[in-house]
Design a protein around this motif. Structure first.
Motif, short mmCIF file in Angstrom:
data_model
loop_
_atom_site.label_atom_id
_atom_site.label_comp_id
_atom_site.label_asym_id
_atom_site.label_seq_id
_atom_site.Cartn_x
_atom_site.Cartn_y
_atom_site.Cartn_z
N HIS A 75 0.86 -1.23 0.09
CA HIS A 75 0.00 -0.06 0.07
C HIS A 75 0.88 1.21 -0.15
O HIS A 75 1.83 1.31 0.81
N LYS A 76 0.64 2.20 -0.97
CA LYS A 76 1.56 3.37 -1.01
C LYS A 76 0.46 4.53 -1.14
O LYS A 76 -0.64 4.78 -1.85
N ASP A 77 1.00 5.63 -0.38
CA ASP A 77 0.20 6.81 -0.41
C ASP A 77 0.15 7.55 -1.56
O ASP A 77 1.06 7.22 -2.41
N ALA A 83 -8.13 16.25 6.98
CA ALA A 83 -8.43 15.54 8.23
C ALA A 83 -7.58 14.53 8.41
O ALA A 83 -6.96 13.61 7.61
N ALA A 84 -7.08 14.25 9.71
CA ALA A 84 -6.03 13.19 9.96
C ALA A 84 -6.93 11.93 10.32
O ALA A 84 -8.05 12.03 10.94
N VAL A 85 -6.50 10.77 9.84
CA VAL A 85 -7.03 9.47 9.94
C VAL A 85 -5.75 8.68 10.91
O VAL A 85 -4.68 8.46 10.31
N HIS A 86 -6.17 8.41 12.04
CA HIS A 86 -4.91 7.70 12.70
C HIS A 86 -5.25 6.21 12.97
O HIS A 86 -6.35 5.45 12.53
N ASN A 87 -4.22 5.47 13.16
CA ASN A 87 -4.48 3.87 13.52
C ASN A 87 -4.97 3.48 12.26
O ASN A 87 -6.04 2.53 12.56
N ILE A 88 -4.37 3.44 10.76
CA ILE A 88 -5.24 2.85 9.82
C ILE A 88 -5.03 1.31 9.88
O ILE A 88 -4.05 0.88 10.46
N LYS A 89 -5.98 0.77 9.17
CA LYS A 89 -5.69 -0.50 8.77
C LYS A 89 -5.93 -0.97 7.25
O LYS A 89 -6.38 -0.21 6.51
N LEU A 90 -4.89 -1.73 6.83
CA LEU A 90 -4.72 -2.10 5.52
C LEU A 90 -5.67 -3.08 4.91
O LEU A 90 -5.97 -3.95 5.73
N VAL A 91 -6.34 -2.90 3.78
CA VAL A 91 -6.97 -3.85 3.15
C VAL A 91 -6.42 -4.75 2.46
O VAL A 91 -5.45 -4.49 1.38
N TRP A 92 -6.06 -6.28 3.01
CA TRP A 92 -4.95 -6.78 2.37
C TRP A 92 -4.99 -7.54 1.17
O TRP A 92 -4.08 -7.86 0.35
N ASP A 93 -6.37 -7.48 0.72
CA ASP A 93 -6.47 -7.91 -0.72
C ASP A 93 -6.49 -6.96 -1.89
O ASP A 93 -6.87 -7.05 -2.93
N ASP A 94 -6.34 -5.68 -1.37
CA ASP A 94 -6.36 -4.54 -2.44
C ASP A 94 -5.49 -3.37 -1.89
O ASP A 94 -5.62 -2.71 -0.82
N ALA A 95 -4.42 -3.23 -2.70
CA ALA A 95 -3.36 -2.18 -2.53
C ALA A 95 -3.81 -0.81 -2.45
O ALA A 95 -3.18 0.13 -1.89
N ASN A 96 -4.96 -0.57 -3.08
CA ASN A 96 -5.67 0.81 -3.16
C ASN A 96 -6.45 1.10 -2.15
O ASN A 96 -7.01 2.50 -2.13
#
Length: 191
Positions: free
Chosen positions: A123-125, A156-169
């Protein structure tokens, strides 16, 4: 290496490299992380190939053309080295054809050859920075949130994100106390 191990490896291989088939500059290679220099943990290989195994930056794919044959070798250490080199050379078709039981696969992966993001979703920003679970990001654009009655505002700040493991976007995060999915192209990682 013991003289007995070297003799048994030469007998096993017909005094030829168990990867390339060459009979020049042969050495015994102990397949890590094994420590006992017995034939069940070693292969007979050319010094050139051994040096490339130990110094990945010097790897020359042309020197490893024998992998397509050696991967079918009946001796497990030869299969392990073949698997590792296919992984290093990104020969994914060949890796899929190989079968190693669970213990053998664990041995093959012990050096981390296959861990250079192969098969992993990254995952990349919006700036190309790699995102990880728990990171904080900032929205770089106002986003209409589907199914909600608010717009997530730029900045807006988004803290403690979770990655969606089956979608890099996609990532998941909380905005205005609501859990939402956000496209990675609309976030910037904060330091």
């Amino acid at each position: 290496m013991s003289v007995v191990t070297e003799k048994r490896l030469k007998d096993r291989s017909g005094s030829k490299c168990e990867i390339s088939g060459s009979d020049e500059n042969l050495v015994v290679y102990l397949v890590e992380p094994k420590t006992d220099d017995i034939p069940e943990n070693c292969i007979l290989i050319t010094k050139t190939l051994k040096d490339q195994i130990e110094n990945p930056e010097t790897t020359n794919a042309n020197d490893w053309r024998g992998l397509s044959d050696s991967m079918w070798n009946e001796n497990l250490p030869v299969q392990i080295v073949s698997w590792r080199m296919h992984a290093r050379l990104k020969n994914n078709d060949m890796l899929e054809m190989m079968y190693l039981d669970e213990d053998a696969l664990e041995w093959a992966k012990a050096t981390g050859e296959a861990d250079d993001d192969e098969g992993k979703i990254v995952h990349k920003d919006s700036n190309g920075n790699i995102l990880k679970d728990g990171d904080s990001v900032v929205l770089v654009k106002d986003l209409d949130v589907k199914g909600a009655t608010f717009t997530a505002k730029r900045g807006a700040a988004v803290h403690n994100i979770k990655l969606v493991w089956d979608d890099a976007n996609l990532i998941e995060g909380r905005v205005e106390n609501q859990s939402i999915f956000i496209l990675t192209q609309y976030v910037k990682k904060t330091k």
